[in-house]
Design a protein around this motif. Sequence first.
Motif, PDB file in Angstrom:
ATOM      1  N   GLN A 105       0.719  -1.228  -0.280  1.00  0.00           N
ATOM      2  CA  GLN A 105      -0.350  -0.137  -0.223  1.00  0.00           C
ATOM      3  C   GLN A 105       1.055   1.115  -0.280  1.00  0.00           C
ATOM      4  O   GLN A 105       0.287   2.229  -0.662  1.00  0.00           O
ATOM      5  N   GLY A 122      -5.555  -2.580  -8.525  1.00  0.00           N
ATOM      6  CA  GLY A 122      -5.338  -2.242  -7.839  1.00  0.00           C
ATOM      7  C   GLY A 122      -4.728  -1.207  -7.623  1.00  0.00           C
ATOM      8  O   GLY A 122      -3.689  -0.533  -7.858  1.00  0.00           O
ATOM      9  N   ASP A 141      -9.328  -1.751  -4.855  1.00  0.00           N
ATOM     10  CA  ASP A 141      -7.674  -1.706  -4.151  1.00  0.00           C
ATOM     11  C   ASP A 141      -8.627  -2.163  -2.655  1.00  0.00           C
ATOM     12  O   ASP A 141     -10.020  -2.009  -2.085  1.00  0.00           O
TER      13      ASP A 141
END
Length: 271
Positions: free
Chosen positions: A8, A83, A105
Amino acid sequence: MGVAGEIQATALVAAACRAEETRQPAPRLTDPYAERFLDSLDAAGRALLAAGRDEVVHRTTLIDGLLLDEVRRHPGATVVNLGAGLCTRPYRLDLSACREYVEVDAPEILARKATVLGGAEPSCPVRRIPGDVRGLPALGVDGPAVLVTEGLLVYLPPAELAGLAATLGGLPAVTGWLADVVSADSARAMAAVAGRARAGLALHGLESMDTVERAGWAVADYRLLPARRPAARPTGRPPGPSVPASRRVLDGVVLLRPAAPPRTVTGQAVS
């Protein structure tokens, strides 16, 4: 199965790369929103920014161009960014020809985006779906779709990449899949840089495109990245399988399309 915090954090580094490029006298891309995310960039992130800005910017501009071409070719298509990180494409590019822009995400990433970009106007409708791409949530997409994975595949071990490619290959009406690919040598060099920055990332490069091709995808376009990395130090691990030079992955951006099934003539398959 959650998304690792280290992965992340790389979304923040990518935003920092775009913000830094925007400040240049002649920027290759302009992202007036990226700066809004940078209040939490730590020392490891700054080290990764210094090492990788040029490559991230090249990668992003290549995907920008190919995506705009796909949208022009398929007006009314939905763009699905898997993502998505802190990508701001619907806000900085003209994607008004899209039906909508879907982002998948981790919930905390998408919640931060919703807060930071709350007052910004996208060029097309944006829908955010919290989830892990390794267990792809229902997308609820009707009609043609263009898939985007930027800065994602390098974090997937071979088995997870094969599973994702197979899942995406099973989605209906996909016109193309835009992705950046990283060679095995480059992944080792990137891991060494991340290690020195104490970023704690596990990275996986590709020797060839076999993994995605076996899942029913064909390479329709391949744009090489001009950025070059220093060679990684030897790790003591045995080398990977020998791959012919013509099949070897070089760092770049690919446009993948569903492979056409073989034609049949009088009941027999022909190539």
